[in-house]
Design a protein around this motif. Structure first.
Motif, PDB file in Angstrom:
ATOM      1  N   HIS A 133       0.828  -1.211   0.000  1.00 14.98           N
ATOM      2  CA  HIS A 133       0.000   0.000   0.000  1.00 14.98           C
ATOM      3  C   HIS A 133       0.862   1.260   0.000  1.00 14.98           C
ATOM      4  CE1 HIS A 133      -2.742   3.147   1.239  1.00 14.98           C
ATOM      5  NE2 HIS A 133      -2.005   3.344   2.311  1.00 14.98           N
ATOM      6  N   THR A 134       1.833   1.312   0.915  1.00 10.14           N
ATOM      7  CA  THR A 134       2.670   2.510   1.041  1.00 10.14           C
ATOM      8  C   THR A 134       3.442   2.775  -0.247  1.00 10.14           C
ATOM      9  OG1 THR A 134       2.922   2.083   3.408  1.00 10.14           O
ATOM     10  CG2 THR A 134       4.496   3.595   2.401  1.00 10.14           C
ATOM     11  N   GLY A 135       4.050   1.717  -0.787  1.00  6.80           N
ATOM     12  CA  GLY A 135       4.833   1.868  -2.010  1.00  6.80           C
ATOM     13  C   GLY A 135       3.982   2.241  -3.200  1.00  6.80           C
ATOM     14  N   ASN A 136       2.804   1.620  -3.317  1.00  2.00           N
ATOM     15  CA  ASN A 136       1.951   1.905  -4.469  1.00  2.00           C
ATOM     16  C   ASN A 136       1.385   3.317  -4.417  1.00  2.00           C
ATOM     17  OD1 ASN A 136       0.399   0.946  -6.900  1.00  2.00           O
ATOM     18  ND2 ASN A 136      -1.284   1.561  -5.558  1.00  2.00           N
ATOM     19  N   GLN A 137       0.986   3.758  -3.229  1.00  2.00           N
ATOM     20  CA  GLN A 137       0.442   5.111  -3.101  1.00  2.00           C
ATOM     21  C   GLN A 137       1.508   6.152  -3.461  1.00  2.00           C
ATOM     22  OE1 GLN A 137      -0.399   6.776   0.815  1.00  2.00           O
ATOM     23  NE2 GLN A 137      -2.481   7.275   0.152  1.00  2.00           N
ATOM     24  N   TYR A 138       2.721   5.938  -2.961  1.00  2.00           N
ATOM     25  CA  TYR A 138       3.817   6.862  -3.273  1.00  2.00           C
ATOM     26  C   TYR A 138       4.114   6.854  -4.773  1.00  2.00           C
ATOM     27  CZ  TYR A 138       8.457   9.010  -3.291  1.00  2.00           C
ATOM     28  OH  TYR A 138       9.525   9.837  -3.554  1.00  2.00           O
ATOM     29  N   ASN A 139       4.240   5.660  -5.352  1.00  2.00           N
ATOM     30  CA  ASN A 139       4.586   5.564  -6.775  1.00  2.00           C
ATOM     31  C   ASN A 139       3.497   6.129  -7.677  1.00  2.00           C
ATOM     32  OD1 ASN A 139       7.112   4.392  -6.377  1.00  2.00           O
ATOM     33  ND2 ASN A 139       6.270   2.318  -6.321  1.00  2.00           N
ATOM     34  N   THR A 140       2.240   5.962  -7.274  1.00  2.00           N
ATOM     35  CA  THR A 140       1.142   6.527  -8.065  1.00  2.00           C
ATOM     36  C   THR A 140       1.251   8.048  -8.097  1.00  2.00           C
ATOM     37  OG1 THR A 140      -0.289   4.665  -7.456  1.00  2.00           O
ATOM     38  CG2 THR A 140      -1.363   6.630  -8.340  1.00  2.00           C
TER      39      THR A 140
ATOM     40  N   MET B  87       2.340  10.213 -11.513  1.00  2.00           N
ATOM     41  CA  MET B  87       1.358  11.179 -12.007  1.00  2.00           C
ATOM     42  C   MET B  87       1.984  12.571 -12.085  1.00  2.00           C
ATOM     43  SD  MET B  87      -1.233   9.525 -12.918  1.00  2.00           S
ATOM     44  CE  MET B  87      -2.170  10.985 -13.391  1.00  2.00           C
ATOM     45  N   LEU B  88       2.809  12.914 -11.095  1.00  2.00           N
ATOM     46  CA  LEU B  88       3.510  14.203 -11.126  1.00  2.00           C
ATOM     47  C   LEU B  88       4.496  14.253 -12.293  1.00  2.00           C
ATOM     48  CD1 LEU B  88       4.165  14.638  -7.292  1.00  2.00           C
ATOM     49  CD2 LEU B  88       2.759  16.160  -8.714  1.00  2.00           C
ATOM     50  N   VAL B  89       5.230  13.161 -12.506  1.00  2.00           N
ATOM     51  CA  VAL B  89       6.198  13.113 -13.608  1.00  2.00           C
ATOM     52  C   VAL B  89       5.474  13.234 -14.949  1.00  2.00           C
ATOM     53  CG1 VAL B  89       7.850  11.633 -14.824  1.00  2.00           C
ATOM     54  CG2 VAL B  89       7.948  11.826 -12.325  1.00  2.00           C
ATOM     55  N   LYS B  90       4.360  12.509 -15.091  1.00  2.00           N
ATOM     56  CA  LYS B  90       3.609  12.564 -16.348  1.00  2.00           C
ATOM     57  C   LYS B  90       2.987  13.940 -16.588  1.00  2.00           C
ATOM     58  CE  LYS B  90       2.559   7.601 -16.396  1.00  2.00           C
ATOM     59  NZ  LYS B  90       1.512   6.559 -16.225  1.00  2.00           N
ATOM     60  N   SER B  91       2.798  14.701 -15.496  1.00  2.00           N
ATOM     61  CA  SER B  91       2.226  16.048 -15.643  1.00  2.00           C
ATOM     62  C   SER B  91       3.285  17.090 -15.984  1.00  2.00           C
ATOM     63  CB  SER B  91       1.508  16.456 -14.357  1.00  2.00           C
ATOM     64  OG  SER B  91       2.444  16.725 -13.314  1.00  2.00           O
TER      65      SER B  91
ATOM     66  N   THR C  64       9.936  17.014 -13.092  1.00  2.00           N
ATOM     67  CA  THR C  64      11.068  16.093 -13.152  1.00  2.00           C
ATOM     68  C   THR C  64      10.917  15.086 -12.017  1.00  2.00           C
ATOM     69  OG1 THR C  64      12.471  17.390 -11.667  1.00  2.00           O
ATOM     70  CG2 THR C  64      12.564  17.926 -14.035  1.00  2.00           C
ATOM     71  N   LYS C  65      11.619  13.982 -12.139  1.00  2.00           N
ATOM     72  CA  LYS C  65      11.521  12.958 -11.097  1.00  2.00           C
ATOM     73  C   LYS C  65      12.005  13.506  -9.759  1.00  2.00           C
ATOM     74  CE  LYS C  65      12.318   7.997 -10.534  1.00  2.00           C
ATOM     75  NZ  LYS C  65      12.977   6.794 -11.085  1.00  2.00           N
ATOM     76  N   GLN C  66      13.083  14.294  -9.787  1.00  2.00           N
ATOM     77  CA  GLN C  66      13.620  14.869  -8.553  1.00  2.00           C
ATOM     78  C   GLN C  66      12.635  15.855  -7.939  1.00  2.00           C
ATOM     79  OE1 GLN C  66      16.664  14.092  -6.862  1.00  2.00           O
ATOM     80  NE2 GLN C  66      15.440  15.183  -5.350  1.00  2.00           N
ATOM     81  N   ALA C  67      12.007  16.671  -8.785  1.00  2.00           N
ATOM     82  CA  ALA C  67      11.022  17.640  -8.280  1.00  2.00           C
ATOM     83  C   ALA C  67       9.830  16.921  -7.662  1.00  2.00           C
ATOM     84  CB  ALA C  67      10.564  18.555  -9.412  1.00  2.00           C
ATOM     85  N   ALA C  68       9.395  15.837  -8.293  1.00  2.00           N
ATOM     86  CA  ALA C  68       8.272  15.058  -7.764  1.00  2.00           C
ATOM     87  C   ALA C  68       8.626  14.454  -6.409  1.00  2.00           C
ATOM     88  CB  ALA C  68       7.885  13.963  -8.752  1.00  2.00           C
TER      89      ALA C  68
END
Length: 537
Positions: free
Chosen positions: A152-159, A163-167, A170-174
């Motif tokens: 749960h914790t990993g999936n919520q974070y990765n989601t 979504m931030l990266v796709k928007s 950058t990965k670092q900013a997200a």
């Protein structure tokens, strides 16, 4: 294995039997799957096909091993729980983890095209293995809660991250945006910025997957009147459940029976957990190998008599099958720089790690599982290179163990033991199969050879079949050595003119490693001069 004066080296094999009356959990996790998923372009944050491939491999595990009664997995990991009374492999940790990781790896490669028909598998996946012993029902449920909470914790974070990266972030900013955020804040971010209700996402992503057996009614035949005759059968299934819910356990009473949970303890599983469960990490069985020793990982084909018959290997030696083993061993040396030498015969291989190696922090389970997993994946991937006209009918598997040898001299005795074993067994098998091919029954051939010595077998081969044993292919008689050596090759300079140079390459040779000649020619392998043994060949 044949008797020889070198058999004393077996005394260095450590006992690793797990505690009785505990639930054994074998945890398998993808090694460097971040890179693997990027190379194979898995969808982020979840690739449904990749998850279903993992689920399919877990189902194959429960179908192959009856003592595994429940599996739970998410992302690139799976945990397999054995029934409490299991005596699978006499509860030896090294055997349990190596066979499990090996079979899972081989099945993963075999099933790849089923789930990714348009994608080539670019390199072999490998998995790490760990073993946990849970002494009580509470600890067992704590373990499952720990893994599902991690899902749960990993999936919520990765989601949120993807979504931030796709928007456009950058990965670092997200990562900076998400740093320190709590569960509710992540839920609000997803809903407010992307209109995503986290609780409505596919349950497989949020809760992971369970694999278990359940009873289904199946038609087994039709009676004379044409009416179906039905019976309840156990069938392996995949489901997605909240393991903290009492409903899961009450709806699967047969699972509790298989696990061996006493009636008096079943209420424990039905209680809702609210505590943190990371304490179960302390129940991992970690066997740290002695420092400054030579570590040998020996792997053996599991049920390879049946495997060789099913795939119609030539008897007594199938050259293609041996070369497939050699090719996989060479790949191991290329993959793991700490492996300095390997020796193989038939369906086994021994891999020697340098004495100062800190590979996997010298934890036995991780070392063995990494080697056997990579070897198994490579075996399946390379099958068609050596058997163009033969389909691989089912997944091979290998068991493994790690042994420590305190000196280079004892290590050489170990390698001598394996080569003596190769010589004696190959001579016996050559005689045996020549007798069988001449019309003798297997039992009759065994009776003829019972108690015979080396010279008697050589005489039998020469007098009855015209075979001079020492002229048979050296690979059959002495096995295979795999190591790095400097090989002369032509290279081009900037001007385009070829020049001769030396490159370090992994090579396969078939030579005497009992006498001193080989070690004198290659002193860098063991970094010492070992010339104590006369050759027996």
């Amino acid at each position: 294995m044949a008797n020889s004066k070198y058999e004393y080296v077996k005394s260095f094999e450590a006992e690793d039997k797990l505690l009785p009356n505990t639930w054994i959990v074998i945890k398998i996790g993808g090694h460097d799957f971040t890179r693997f998923s990027e190379v194979h372009e898995f969808m982020k944050p979840n690739d449904e096909q990749a998850l279903n491939l993992m689920n399919s491999c877990a189902m194959a595990m429960l179908e192959e091993y009856p003592d595994m009664v429940l599996a739970y997995g998410f992302r690139d990991e799976y945990s397999f729980i054995l029934k409490e009374a299991s005596e699978f492999y006499q509860r030896r940790a090294s055997k349990l983890v190596s066979v499990s990781v090996s079979f899972f790896s081989a099945v993963y490669v075999m099933k790849w095209k089923e789930f990714f028909p348009e994608k080539a598998l670019k390199y072999p996946p490998s998995f790490d293995g760990q073993v946990f012993c849970c002494p009580s029902v509470k600890i067992l449920k704590d373990y499952l809660m720990w893994r599902q909470a991690d899902c749960h914790t990993g999936n919520q974070y990765n989601t949120c991250l993807w979504m931030l990266v796709k928007s456009g972030q950058t990965k670092q900013a997200a990562q900076n945006i998400l740093e320190g955020t709590q569960k509710q804040e992540k839920n609000e971010l997803l809903f407010q910025q992307f209109g995503i209700n986290y609780d409505k996402l596919p349950i497989m992503f949020r809760k992971g997957s369970c694999v278990l057996r359940h009873k289904v009614e199946e038609i087994i035949k039709y009676n004379r009147s044409g009416d179906p005759v039905k019976r309840l059968r156990k069938k392996v299934m995949v489901g997605h459940f909240n393991l903290d819910s009492p409903n899961f356990w009450t709806k699967h009473p047969s699972l509790l029976d298989e696990l061996g949970v006493p009636e008096s303890h079943r209420e424990t599983l039905s209680k809702v957990w609210s505590t943190k469960c990371e304490n179960v990490k302390s129940f991992e069985v970690k066997n740290s190998l002695m420092p400054s020793t030579w570590v040998v990982v020996r792997i053996d084909g599991r049920h390879f008599h049946r495997f060789s018959e099913a795939h119609e290997f030539e008897k007594p030696n199938d050259e293609k099958a041996l070369n497939l083993m050699n090719s996989c061993a060479a790949a191991v040396l290329e993959e793991f720089p700490d492996v300095v030498f390997s020796y193989g015969v038939s369906d086994e291989y021994s891999f020697v790690f340098k004495d100062g190696s800190q590979f996997c922090e010298r934890y036995s389970s991780q070392i063995v599982s990494r080697v056997v997993s990579f070897f198994s994946s490579m075996y399946v991937m390379k099958w068609k290179e050596f058997f163009l006209q033969k389909e691989l009918k089912y997944a091979p598997s290998f068991d493994g163990r790690a042994i420590c040898y305190p000196s280079a001299e004892i290590l050489q005795d170990y390698l001598a033991w394996r080569q003596v074993d190769c010589h004696i067994n190959n001579q016996y098998n050559t005689c045996f199969w020549m007798l069988v091919k001449s019309g003798k029954a297997k039992s009759e051939a065994q009776h003829i050879l019972k108690g015979t010595q080396t010279q008697e077998k050589e005489d039998l081969l020469l007098q009855q079949f015209g075979i001079v044993y020492n002229t048979l292919p050296v690979m059959f008689r002495k096995g295979s050595c795999v190591f790095s050596d400097k090989v002369e090759e032509s290279m081009e300079e900037n001007g385009g003119h070829p020049v001769e140079g030396y490159l370090e390459k992994v090579i396969v040779e078939h030579c005497d490693i009992i006498g001193s000649s080989f070690w004198d020619l290659h002193p860098s392998i063991l970094s010492c001069n070992l010339s104590k043994h006369p050759s027996i060949f």
